[in-house]
Design an enzyme around this catalytic site. Sequence first.
Site, mmCIF file in Angstrom:
data_model
loop_
_atom_site.group_PDB
_atom_site.id
_atom_site.type_symbol
_atom_site.label_atom_id
_atom_site.label_comp_id
_atom_site.label_asym_id
_atom_site.label_seq_id
_atom_site.Cartn_x
_atom_site.Cartn_y
_atom_site.Cartn_z
ATOM 1 N N ASN A 259 1.038 -1.095 -0.045
ATOM 2 C CA ASN A 259 -0.089 -0.094 0.006
ATOM 3 C C ASN A 259 0.889 1.152 -0.120
ATOM 4 O O ASN A 259 1.786 1.445 0.813
ATOM 5 C CB ASN A 259 -0.706 -0.046 1.281
ATOM 6 C CG ASN A 259 -1.754 1.156 1.322
ATOM 7 O OD1 ASN A 259 -1.314 2.323 1.682
ATOM 8 N ND2 ASN A 259 -3.009 1.014 1.074
ATOM 9 N N CYS B 229 -5.240 9.681 1.125
ATOM 10 C CA CYS B 229 -4.092 10.849 1.532
ATOM 11 C C CYS B 229 -4.494 12.247 1.296
ATOM 12 O O CYS B 229 -5.106 12.585 0.265
ATOM 13 C CB CYS B 229 -2.988 10.420 1.067
ATOM 14 S SG CYS B 229 -2.318 8.671 1.628
#
Length: 306
Positions: A101, A132
């Site tokens: 990831n 994010c």
Amino acid sequence: MNRLKTNFLGMEFKNPMVTSSGCFGFGMEYKDYFDPNILGGIVVKGITMEARDGNYGTRIAETPGGMLNCVGLENPGVDYFENVIVKNIKAAGIECPIIVNINGKVIDEYVEIAKRVEKIAEVDMIELNISCPNVKDGGMAFGANPDVAGAVTKAVRAVTTKPLIVKLSPNVTDIVHIAKVVEANGADAVSLINTLLGMAIDIKSKKPVLGNTFGGFSGPAVKPVALRMVYQVSQNVKIPVVGMGGISSTEDAIEFMMAGATMVSLGTGLFSNPILPVEIKEGLERFCEENGLENIQEIVGAAHQK
């Protein structure tokens, strides 16, 4: 005969179970509970360019039906992952597929990590975390803006030959549209859902419980939302879906597959039941035998049939 064998993005997995990033460390932390090789694959903890200490203050809080977390992507950085952790994974005898990831503050960081991971033979696939905050877009998550989600997917796709899974955020108005955009820009699969945004307040101190005020909400309580999104997305994209969000039993895993998920990912459920993968593997085998299935993939999308 292995009734759970699953072909996913050109690779053969022993079963359709993988772990959720951030919930299984780097693949070795659960060895006291079960052999990690019983899993179909392992999605390791999220990696960033630099090492991160994570957020300050309280990072995890239990809540009815689940938990809140604001860990803040604490990790040792891509250098340490490449030079130390990869060797440790190999030394530990982990043979199932490894999915990394990756996370970034700007698109260039995603691209640079993807380039690094591309050269690591032990890594089989990349999961692109678009939840994010994008520091060039006022802190809005990459996955909240379809154009930005498409741009970061396209940029990473251009620098890696490894299968690319894009992990979608549920904190959007139309997750189907986001899924279509990342598919059009080179995603080989999508995984969903990442955590919902939530919070808790300490009524004695009159302050938020979490040090970061808000955090990711996961666990059994999010399952109906996750299941609905997997159902919707799988009907509207041609690429495979990895379903996750509150899976705590064999029945949960079966529901996600019937909703359209080719693979299922186990996360928060591991914290309360560390042998959950063992139970689900055995449960899926029983389900196949009891229902006369030659392979568990026969149930994928069954709930869409009229």
